[in-house]
Design a protein around this motif. Structure first.
Motif, mmCIF file in Angstrom:
data_model
loop_
_atom_site.group_PDB
_atom_site.id
_atom_site.type_symbol
_atom_site.label_atom_id
_atom_site.label_comp_id
_atom_site.label_asym_id
_atom_site.label_seq_id
_atom_site.Cartn_x
_atom_site.Cartn_y
_atom_site.Cartn_z
ATOM 1 N N PHE A 91 8.938 3.673 -4.938
ATOM 2 C CA PHE A 91 10.639 4.596 -5.510
ATOM 3 C C PHE A 91 10.444 5.226 -5.752
ATOM 4 O O PHE A 91 11.256 6.081 -6.403
ATOM 5 C CB PHE A 91 10.685 3.384 -7.318
ATOM 6 N N VAL A 120 10.953 7.693 -2.895
ATOM 7 C CA VAL A 120 12.156 7.750 -1.990
ATOM 8 C C VAL A 120 13.279 8.740 -2.976
ATOM 9 O O VAL A 120 14.151 8.796 -2.382
ATOM 10 C CB VAL A 120 12.615 6.440 -1.462
ATOM 11 N N GLY A 121 12.830 8.750 -3.784
ATOM 12 C CA GLY A 121 14.016 10.139 -4.527
ATOM 13 C C GLY A 121 13.498 11.186 -4.636
ATOM 14 O O GLY A 121 14.785 11.697 -5.401
ATOM 15 N N ASP A 174 21.080 -3.037 0.134
ATOM 16 C CA ASP A 174 20.865 -2.212 -0.769
ATOM 17 C C ASP A 174 22.406 -2.464 -0.597
ATOM 18 O O ASP A 174 23.187 -1.697 -0.175
ATOM 19 C CB ASP A 174 20.385 -0.471 -0.285
ATOM 20 N N TRP A 203 22.144 7.825 -2.748
ATOM 21 C CA TRP A 203 21.099 6.420 -1.928
ATOM 22 C C TRP A 203 21.054 6.508 -0.475
ATOM 23 O O TRP A 203 20.345 6.260 0.487
ATOM 24 C CB TRP A 203 23.131 5.093 -2.155
ATOM 25 N N TRP A 226 20.135 9.081 0.422
ATOM 26 C CA TRP A 226 18.568 10.031 0.702
ATOM 27 C C TRP A 226 17.557 8.900 0.583
ATOM 28 O O TRP A 226 16.715 9.087 0.984
ATOM 29 C CB TRP A 226 18.402 11.299 -0.790
ATOM 30 N N ARG A 227 17.948 8.288 -0.458
ATOM 31 C CA ARG A 227 16.831 6.734 -0.306
ATOM 32 C C ARG A 227 16.565 6.516 1.045
ATOM 33 O O ARG A 227 16.130 5.856 1.105
ATOM 34 C CB ARG A 227 16.882 5.950 -1.534
ATOM 35 N N GLN A 262 15.185 8.138 3.138
ATOM 36 C CA GLN A 262 13.024 8.803 2.847
ATOM 37 C C GLN A 262 12.828 7.023 2.903
ATOM 38 O O GLN A 262 11.449 6.458 3.271
ATOM 39 C CB GLN A 262 13.659 8.635 1.128
ATOM 40 N N LEU A 263 13.187 5.398 3.078
ATOM 41 C CA LEU A 263 13.093 4.209 3.653
ATOM 42 C C LEU A 263 12.868 4.306 4.588
ATOM 43 O O LEU A 263 11.029 3.924 5.172
ATOM 44 C CB LEU A 263 14.020 3.475 2.530
#
Length: 170
Positions: free
Chosen positions: A26, A29-30, A122, A143, A145-146, A149-150
């Motif tokens: 969590f 990813v941010g 998501d 979102w 960006w998240r 990253q995921l």
């Protein structure tokens, strides 16, 4: 307003499910756009449990955004093939307190193509009164960006039987 994303992640659904419930993932990813610190007495757990988890957020690690109560629930659908982690928390201070609705759902299921990978969905639904429309572009960018990253991290996720599962009880 709503932000909705869907992606095939390069990992097993079990590994993705464990990663979604990990405070370390969590936070990663941010990062570096948003940094998060736990406000629980013992800090972040290894795995999120259902319930309330107070956190403080900072933009770029510097600018206080406020405090948020993450309120997690878990559910399954389609005979357990779809696992859903839902945060229906709320901001408790700072600019986060302006949010009047927060409903963030993350779902993992096997890739329908049978690749062994994960279909990840998501969805964020949020409201902040008159400011909602102005906030949407920022949430949309974050979102994206998240998700990037995921997708980048997913191939590194593993699910270790015997370590990640509770022992069977008779």
């Amino acid at each position: 307003m709503r932000v909705l994303l869907k992606e095939i992640l390069d990992c097993s659904p079990d590994a993705a499910w464990r990663a979604l419930r990990s405070p370390a993932v969590f936070r990663e990813v941010g990062s570096p756009l948003v940094s998060v610190t736990s406000e629980q007495a013992n800090g972040f757990p290894t795995i999120w449990e259902e319930g309330a988890h107070p956190v403080a957020l900072r933009a770029l690690g510097l600018i206080p955004l406020g405090r948020q109560m993450i309120s997690l629930g878990v559910s399954t659908r389609h005979n357990g093939d779809v696992r859903i982690l839902r945060d229906s928390g709320h901001g408790t201070s700072g600019s986060l307190a302006a949010l009047t609705r927060w409903d963030h759902s993350m779902a993992v299921s096997p890739d329908p193509a049978g690749t062994g990978k994960t279909l990840y969905r998501d969805q964020l639904i949020f409201a902040a009164g008159p400011a909602t429309l102005a906030l949407w572009p920022g949430f949309w960018v974050f979102w994206q960006w998240r998700m990037r990253q995921l997708s980048r991290l997913a191939p590194t996720w593993r699910f270790d039987r015997g370590v990640d599962l509770e022992p069977a009880t008779d």
